[in-house]
Scaffold this active site. Structure first.
Site, mmCIF file in Angstrom:
data_model
loop_
_atom_site.group_PDB
_atom_site.id
_atom_site.type_symbol
_atom_site.label_atom_id
_atom_site.label_comp_id
_atom_site.label_asym_id
_atom_site.label_seq_id
_atom_site.Cartn_x
_atom_site.Cartn_y
_atom_site.Cartn_z
ATOM 1 N N TRP A 1 -21.201 -32.363 -30.604
ATOM 2 C CA TRP A 1 -21.118 -33.142 -31.231
ATOM 3 C C TRP A 1 -22.637 -33.762 -31.893
ATOM 4 O O TRP A 1 -23.050 -33.567 -33.222
ATOM 5 C CB TRP A 1 -20.320 -34.433 -30.869
ATOM 6 N N HIS B 1 -29.525 -29.321 -20.652
ATOM 7 C CA HIS B 1 -28.814 -30.198 -19.690
ATOM 8 C C HIS B 1 -29.842 -30.605 -18.376
ATOM 9 O O HIS B 1 -29.094 -31.096 -17.505
ATOM 10 C CB HIS B 1 -27.647 -29.286 -18.965
ATOM 11 N N ARG C 1 -21.481 -40.047 -21.096
ATOM 12 C CA ARG C 1 -20.084 -40.100 -21.421
ATOM 13 C C ARG C 1 -19.534 -40.736 -20.126
ATOM 14 O O ARG C 1 -20.041 -40.361 -19.198
ATOM 15 C CB ARG C 1 -19.381 -38.956 -21.742
HETATM 16 P P1 A3P Z 1 -12.590 -33.430 -24.527
HETATM 17 O O1 A3P Z 1 -12.420 -32.183 -23.613
HETATM 18 O O2 A3P Z 1 -12.502 -34.947 -23.712
HETATM 19 O O3 A3P Z 1 -11.745 -33.383 -25.611
HETATM 20 P P2 A3P Z 1 -19.689 -30.913 -24.773
HETATM 21 O O4 A3P Z 1 -19.862 -30.958 -26.185
HETATM 22 O O5 A3P Z 1 -20.871 -31.650 -24.070
HETATM 23 O O6 A3P Z 1 -19.294 -29.637 -24.169
HETATM 24 O O7 A3P Z 1 -18.483 -31.853 -24.712
HETATM 25 C C1 A3P Z 1 -17.089 -31.412 -24.931
HETATM 26 C C2 A3P Z 1 -16.459 -32.837 -25.298
HETATM 27 O O8 A3P Z 1 -16.794 -33.457 -26.789
HETATM 28 C C3 A3P Z 1 -14.829 -32.369 -25.575
HETATM 29 O O9 A3P Z 1 -14.104 -33.562 -24.887
HETATM 30 C C4 A3P Z 1 -14.768 -32.218 -27.072
HETATM 31 O O10 A3P Z 1 -13.309 -32.477 -27.382
HETATM 32 C C5 A3P Z 1 -15.622 -33.432 -27.475
HETATM 33 N N1 A3P Z 1 -15.901 -33.088 -28.683
HETATM 34 C C6 A3P Z 1 -16.490 -31.761 -29.552
HETATM 35 N N2 A3P Z 1 -16.844 -31.954 -30.791
HETATM 36 C C7 A3P Z 1 -16.638 -33.427 -30.893
HETATM 37 C C8 A3P Z 1 -16.679 -34.103 -32.189
HETATM 38 N N3 A3P Z 1 -17.146 -33.510 -33.218
HETATM 39 N N4 A3P Z 1 -16.462 -35.267 -32.102
HETATM 40 C C9 A3P Z 1 -15.851 -35.958 -31.037
HETATM 41 N N5 A3P Z 1 -15.879 -35.404 -29.868
HETATM 42 C C10 A3P Z 1 -16.251 -33.878 -29.991
#
Ligand code: A3P
Length: 340
Positions: free
Chosen positions: A96, A155, A175
């Site tokens: 995101w 990371h 988070r």
């Molecule tokens: P969940 O698995 O709890 O749904 P990262 O991008 O660091 O890998 O994190 C992934 C998490 O961010 C996942 O959480 C995913 O669904 C959520 N995520 C990805 N894109 C998103 C967006 N545009 N808005 C909000 N949450 C998002």
């Protein structure tokens, strides 16, 4: 042979990493680094599962394959004025923040409503490169050839960043750790990396998850954001969910590209928030197909629920209390908390 970077002079803001049409790609791939084989083999290790070995490097648990790349990164990475670094623990909103920052910085070249916007055809991880991975894979020359302003992601803990990045703008997102663990478990599971939920939980409680300990990860950026607020922006996934458009404005101000009155009139912050929302993102072509990285994580797997509090569906109250207590104790006195 010298590599020819593409002509991107007409574009303002970062260029989508995958859009760069690398010439001489064969020549630029160097052998993955073995300059640090002695260092790596002497580090404490922890076998955490099939094909996964973690090494403890300067207090941080890293995938064993990352350490040689990190040593090369420390030796050879050179920052440039205008570099912007995104940082996060895994499964904390990386995808995101990549989308939001890319869309915000590149909005002159790519208005969020543009049909040819890179985020409409590429996964956000294809727009913003993963810094240490490029060194792990021997693709560091791509980072060198990337036109400025470079937008990159890591990371790594703050303590492991190359010194020359100290003057660059850094945006960190983290988070609530119980939700982060749940997200990580689902993600690994979908890629066929079969850890039980309790294994992922125990590793994180012990600080031995990849890029763990979690508390050191967040504290490093938290402290840096207090000392150098103009250089390090500390964001929290939960707050971003409450006010995504406010986050877009905050990002733009922090990166010294605030929205003009005309852009506000044209509702650009809202448009960017909408384009990068999980519901829109998961339906875009670049996110419905394709995969990424060593474990071939499907692009789709980056978009799951995107909610707060999913941990209740996976953890017993006892597990939750234990995790909360560990994190609270580790963060005590810092002013940072995940439990209130
Ligand atoms: P969940 O698995 O709890 O749904 P990262 O991008 O660091 O890998 O994190 C992934 C998490 O961010 C996942 O959480 C995913 O669904 C959520 N995520 C990805 N894109 C998103 C967006 N545009 N808005 C909000 N949450 C998002």
């Amino acid at each position: 042979m010298a590599m020819t970077a593409p002509d991107t002079s007409c574009l303002v803001g970062p260029v989508a990493f995958k859009d760069l049409n690398w010439k001489d790609e064969g020549e630029m791939v160097i052998t993955p680094p073995d300059e640090s084989a002695d260092i790596v083999s002497s580090l404490p290790s922890n076998i955490t599962g099939p094909n996964i070995q973690l090494r403890q490097y300067q207090g941080v648990w890293l995938l064993g394959t990352v350490v040689p790349g990190l040593v090369s990164l420390h030796r050879r990475f050179r920052s440039r004025p205008g570099d912007v670094l995104l940082a996060s623990p895994a499964k904390s909103g990386t995808t995101w923040i990549k989308a939001l920052t890319f869309a915000t910085m590149a909005r002159s070249s790519y208005p969020p409503s543009a049909p040819d916007h890179p985020l409409r055809r590429l996964n956000p991880h294809e727009c913003v490169p993963y810094m240490e991975d490029l060194f792990v894979d021997g693709h560091e020359a791509k980072l060198e050839a990337l036109p400025s302003p470079r937008l990159m992601h890591t990371h790594l803990h703050y303590s492991l960043l190359p010194r020359s990045l100290a003057n660059c703008k850094t945006v960190f997102v983290c988070r609530e750790p119980k939700d982060m663990i749940v997200s990580l478990w689902h993600y690994l599971h979908r890629a066929g990396v079969n850890f039980s939920f309790s294994e992922v939980f125990e590793l994180t409680c012990d600080g031995k998850n990849p890029n763990g300990p979690f508390w050191d990860h967040v504290l490093g950026y938290w402290s840096a954001s207090k000392v150098r607020p103009e250089g390090v922006l500390f964001l929290r996934y939960e707050k971003m969910l409450v006010d995504p458009v406010g986050t877009v404005r905050e990002l733009a101000r922090f990166l010294d590209v605030p929205f003009s009155a005309a852009e506000e009139m044209a509702e650009l912050p809202m448009e960017i928030g909408k384009l990068c929302s999980i519901d829109i993102m998961r339906g875009l072509q670049g996110n419905k197909t394709g995969s990424i990285g060593q474990f071939k994580f499907a692009h789709q797997s980056f978009f799951r629920k995107g909610v707060v509090g999913d941990w209740v569906n996976h953890m017993t109250p006892e597990m939750a209390r234990r995790m909360d207590a560990i994190v609270e104790e580790k963060l005590r006195g810092s002013g940072l908390t995940f439990t209130s």
